[in-house]
Motif scaffolding. Sequence first.
Motif, PDB file in Angstrom:
ATOM      1  N   LEU A  20       0.829  -1.206   0.000  1.00  0.00           N
ATOM      2  CA  LEU A  20       0.000   0.000   0.000  1.00  0.00           C
ATOM      3  C   LEU A  20       0.862   1.255   0.000  1.00  0.00           C
ATOM      4  N   ALA A  21       1.913   1.255   0.808  1.00  0.00           N
ATOM      5  CA  ALA A  21       2.797   2.423   0.875  1.00  0.00           C
ATOM      6  C   ALA A  21       3.493   2.651  -0.470  1.00  0.00           C
ATOM      7  N   ALA A  22       3.975   1.553  -1.098  1.00  0.00           N
ATOM      8  CA  ALA A  22       4.644   1.682  -2.395  1.00  0.00           C
ATOM      9  C   ALA A  22       3.670   2.182  -3.456  1.00  0.00           C
ATOM     10  N   GLY A  23       2.442   1.649  -3.450  1.00  0.00           N
ATOM     11  CA  GLY A  23       1.429   2.095  -4.415  1.00  0.00           C
ATOM     12  C   GLY A  23       1.103   3.559  -4.223  1.00  0.00           C
ATOM     13  N   PHE A  24       1.013   4.000  -2.987  1.00  0.00           N
ATOM     14  CA  PHE A  24       0.716   5.409  -2.718  1.00  0.00           C
ATOM     15  C   PHE A  24       1.842   6.301  -3.207  1.00  0.00           C
ATOM     16  N   LEU A  25       3.096   5.864  -2.956  1.00  0.00           N
ATOM     17  CA  LEU A  25       4.235   6.670  -3.400  1.00  0.00           C
ATOM     18  C   LEU A  25       4.282   6.767  -4.923  1.00  0.00           C
ATOM     19  N   VAL A  26       4.007   5.649  -5.625  1.00  0.00           N
ATOM     20  CA  VAL A  26       3.998   5.668  -7.090  1.00  0.00           C
ATOM     21  C   VAL A  26       2.889   6.570  -7.600  1.00  0.00           C
ATOM     22  N   PHE A  27       1.698   6.445  -6.975  1.00  0.00           N
ATOM     23  CA  PHE A  27       0.566   7.286  -7.379  1.00  0.00           C
ATOM     24  C   PHE A  27       0.892   8.758  -7.186  1.00  0.00           C
ATOM     25  N   GLN A  28       1.510   9.093  -6.071  1.00  0.00           N
ATOM     26  CA  GLN A  28       1.861  10.477  -5.783  1.00  0.00           C
ATOM     27  C   GLN A  28       2.897  10.994  -6.780  1.00  0.00           C
ATOM     28  N   LYS A  29       3.865  10.110  -7.147  1.00  0.00           N
ATOM     29  CA  LYS A  29       4.898  10.516  -8.099  1.00  0.00           C
ATOM     30  C   LYS A  29       4.284  10.768  -9.478  1.00  0.00           C
ATOM     31  N   VAL A  30       3.388   9.893  -9.921  1.00  0.00           N
ATOM     32  CA  VAL A  30       2.719  10.068 -11.207  1.00  0.00           C
ATOM     33  C   VAL A  30       1.868  11.334 -11.195  1.00  0.00           C
ATOM     34  N   LYS A  31       1.200  11.573 -10.081  1.00  0.00           N
ATOM     35  CA  LYS A  31       0.379  12.770  -9.946  1.00  0.00           C
ATOM     36  C   LYS A  31       1.230  14.029 -10.041  1.00  0.00           C
TER      37      LYS A  31
END
Length: 242
Positions: A20-31
């Motif tokens: 979940l933490a990795a997915g959130f970080l990737v989502f934030q980076k893409v955003k």
Amino acid sequence: MLESKRRAAIFFILAFLLALAAGFLVFQKVKDLNAELGGMTKIYVAKGDIPVRALIQENQVMTIEIPNKFVNKAHITNKNELINNVSVVPLAAGEIITKNMVKPFSNLRNENNRLVALYPSEKVQYDQVVTELDRVDIIVSTEVNGQPQTEIFMRDVPVAFSDGDKPEDFTGAALEVSLEAAAQLIHVQNYADKVRILKANVGKEEPVNPVEEQQQPAVSEQLSAPAESPNIPASPGEAAVQ
């Protein structure tokens, strides 16, 4: 047994939380990256090969998305700017279509006419920048029977389109002429010593139809004439400069 199950459960919970933490970080980076690029915009590209001067149909184009950061005023984002226009260059499948590649079909006044591109070179020189709907006179210098000769080759030829509207970015223009005139113009472009393109002062005299203009003797005929042939006299209204 219970201890191993408890450890396995803790391991899966930790793995899930890390995922979940990795997915959130990737989502934030893409955003953040999308925000930096300014979002996405749909532009039009060729769906398949489109021949030059063919009417562009809706089923021949498709859209792709590119970041707003890379979108400029040359890209076509409105389908109405594209459909039922003609391409002035052949388009390959997947090629991005820009506004300078398409023109209204009415730009070609006669379906029997052809577009001949003239690019500045050592032989071809434009005295002024020309743009779409301008008209030009073509002056040709060559050597006939060992004698230098300069004469008016064509008068009041319409410019179908041009590439660049400022001296620093002007790279040439396409002229609309009849099929017969196209052959003569290309011959002169290839074999004359010098070709000068003069912007015509449209409106001060009766325009000459470029199709009718070709009924007059052409310099291309002189270029291909045998050496012993006499000079072909200039047509009425066209002065030859020895």
